[in-house]
Write an enzyme that holds these catalytic residues in place. Structure first.
Site, mmCIF file in Angstrom:
data_model
loop_
_atom_site.group_PDB
_atom_site.id
_atom_site.type_symbol
_atom_site.label_atom_id
_atom_site.label_comp_id
_atom_site.label_asym_id
_atom_site.label_seq_id
_atom_site.Cartn_x
_atom_site.Cartn_y
_atom_site.Cartn_z
ATOM 1 N NE ARG A 101 -3.956 0.609 1.829
ATOM 2 C CZ ARG A 101 -5.070 0.626 2.432
ATOM 3 N NH1 ARG A 101 -5.312 1.584 3.397
ATOM 4 N NH2 ARG A 101 -6.258 0.009 1.883
ATOM 5 C CG HIS A 128 -8.755 0.037 -2.716
ATOM 6 N ND1 HIS A 128 -7.753 -1.158 -2.322
ATOM 7 C CD2 HIS A 128 -8.958 0.484 -1.490
ATOM 8 C CE1 HIS A 128 -8.039 -1.405 -1.214
ATOM 9 N NE2 HIS A 128 -8.821 -0.488 -0.457
ATOM 10 C CD GLN A 131 -13.150 -1.620 -0.334
ATOM 11 O OE1 GLN A 131 -12.320 -1.548 0.656
ATOM 12 N NE2 GLN A 131 -14.303 -1.944 -0.289
ATOM 13 C CG ASP A 217 -13.481 6.466 -0.969
ATOM 14 O OD1 ASP A 217 -13.260 5.971 0.012
ATOM 15 O OD2 ASP A 217 -12.458 6.359 -2.068
ATOM 16 C CB CYS A 257 -14.269 1.374 0.116
ATOM 17 S SG CYS A 257 -14.049 2.931 0.186
HETATM 18 N N1 CP Z 1 -11.226 0.046 2.588
HETATM 19 C C1 CP Z 1 -10.046 0.025 3.092
HETATM 20 O O1 CP Z 1 -9.150 -0.131 2.268
HETATM 21 O O2 CP Z 1 -9.672 0.265 4.416
HETATM 22 P P1 CP Z 1 -8.510 0.426 5.174
HETATM 23 O O3 CP Z 1 -7.799 1.742 4.745
HETATM 24 O O4 CP Z 1 -8.865 0.348 6.556
HETATM 25 O O5 CP Z 1 -7.482 -0.614 4.667
HETATM 26 N N1 NVA Z 2 -9.777 6.897 -1.499
HETATM 27 C C1 NVA Z 2 -9.611 6.304 -0.080
HETATM 28 C C2 NVA Z 2 -9.755 5.082 0.219
HETATM 29 C C3 NVA Z 2 -9.513 4.490 1.709
HETATM 30 C C4 NVA Z 2 -9.657 2.889 1.580
HETATM 31 C C5 NVA Z 2 -8.200 6.759 0.126
HETATM 32 O O1 NVA Z 2 -7.498 6.529 -0.699
HETATM 33 O O2 NVA Z 2 -7.985 7.196 1.390
#
Ligand code: CP
Ligand code: NVA
Length: 298
Positions: A101, A128, A131, A217, A257
């Site tokens: 990540r 993502h 997800q 989101d 999400c």
């Molecule tokens: N939805 C999601 O990816 O959550 P986290 O940021 O908690 O991993």
């Molecule tokens: N768009 C958000 C998703 C979190 C799971 C971010 O990147 O923070």
């Protein structure tokens, strides 16, 4: 060597294989699952915060018989400037797979190129994928095939989550509507690359009319904190709430999400009314990602 780096360009058959095996994996949980990752160690390298992704991958890898090592990017030399390609070549000689990540999509792709081990994008600024595969699995679990159905994304339509939705819609043949101010819509280049039945509009009410799923989101994605105030002001009219949901199909699912910011992208009442779907969606990260791990091993 298989990787899951993005939904852009991912063949429909691969998505369908993962979605089908997620169903079987969920049904079998705790009852004699194959220990597909027996003897393996997977590294999870995270530069951004995470609750769901981190826990679901750690639990999933362990349930498949593997060991897992969580590496906060700031605790390893990567955080002090060691190159991605060097980190990748070291880890590639020691571990069997990586879940990453971070910010730049190119960093995950470079890691995959140099490590020679299966690599999974656990969220970048661009996409993502884990997800959205989970979200589609959840929709189909609750409502049947997504083909031909209408999914409406409301809010920051240009961030990683809606962009992965764009690529999924094109591959899996459902209608995607994105309701967002024009500066928060996916780029023309992204839309052109994806193809598919996708419409972007500033008219949130028209976008939700007759939708089978309404999705949102956060308005301020990780890394965008400096723009918080401006984003909250510009996105204020793009909230999922009871009034908006009256325009959707009566049995429309509301999905998020997570993490959720009540009173911003969704109101508290609508969130709680749909909490069962939303937390099943969160749980399904575990099952779908185990299916992704199985697909990578196959
Ligand atoms: N939805 C999601 O990816 O959550 P986290 O940021 O908690 O991993
Ligand atoms: N768009 C958000 C998703 C979190 C799971 C971010 O990147 O923070």
């Amino acid at each position: 060597m298989k990787h899951l780096l993005k939904l852009e360009g991912m063949p429909r058959g691969a998505m369908e294989e993962i979605l089908a095996s997620a169903e079987a994996i969920k049904a079998k949980r705790g009852g004699g699952e194959t220990k597909l990752l027996d003897g393996q160690t997977w590294a999870m390298i995270f530069t951004k915060s995470s609750t769901r992704t981190r826990v679901s991958f750690e639990v999933g890898i362990r349930e498949l018989g593997g060991a897992v090592m969580f590496l906060n990017a700031n605790d390893i030399q990567l955080g002090r400037g060691e190159l991605i390609k060097d980190t990748a070549r070291v880890l590639g000689r020691m571990v069997h797979g990586a879940v990453i990540r971070t910010y730049a999509q190119s960093d995950v792709e470079e890691f995959a190129d140099y490590s020679n081990i299966p690599t999974i994008n656990a969220l970048t600024d661009d996409e993502h994928p884990c997800q959205i595969l989970t979200d589609i699995f959840t929709f189909q679990e609750w409502r049947g095939p997504i083909q031909g159905r209408v999914v409406t994304f409301v809010g920051d339509g240009a961030c990683n989550v809606p962009v992965s939705w764009v690529h999924a819609a094109a591959a899996l043949d459902f209608e995607l509507r994105i309701a967002a101010p024009s500066e928060f819509q996916p780029s023309a280049e992204t839309l052109a690359k994806a193809g598919g039945n996708i419409a972007c509009t500033e008219d949130v009410r028209a976008a939700v009319e007759g939708a089978d799923m309404v999705y949102t989101d956060v308005w301020v994605s990780m890394g965008m904190e400096a723009e918080s105030e401006e984003r909250l002001a510009k996105l204020a009219d793009y909230q999922i709430n009871g009034e908006l949901m009256r325009l959707a199909n009566p049995d429309a699912l509301v999905m998020h999400c997570l993490p959720a910011y009540r009173g911003k992208e969704i109101d508290a009442e609508t969130f709680e009314a749909h909490a069962d779907t939303i937390f099943t969606q969160a749980e399904n990260r575990l099952h779908t990602q185990k299916a992704i791990l199985a697909w990578l091993a196959g």
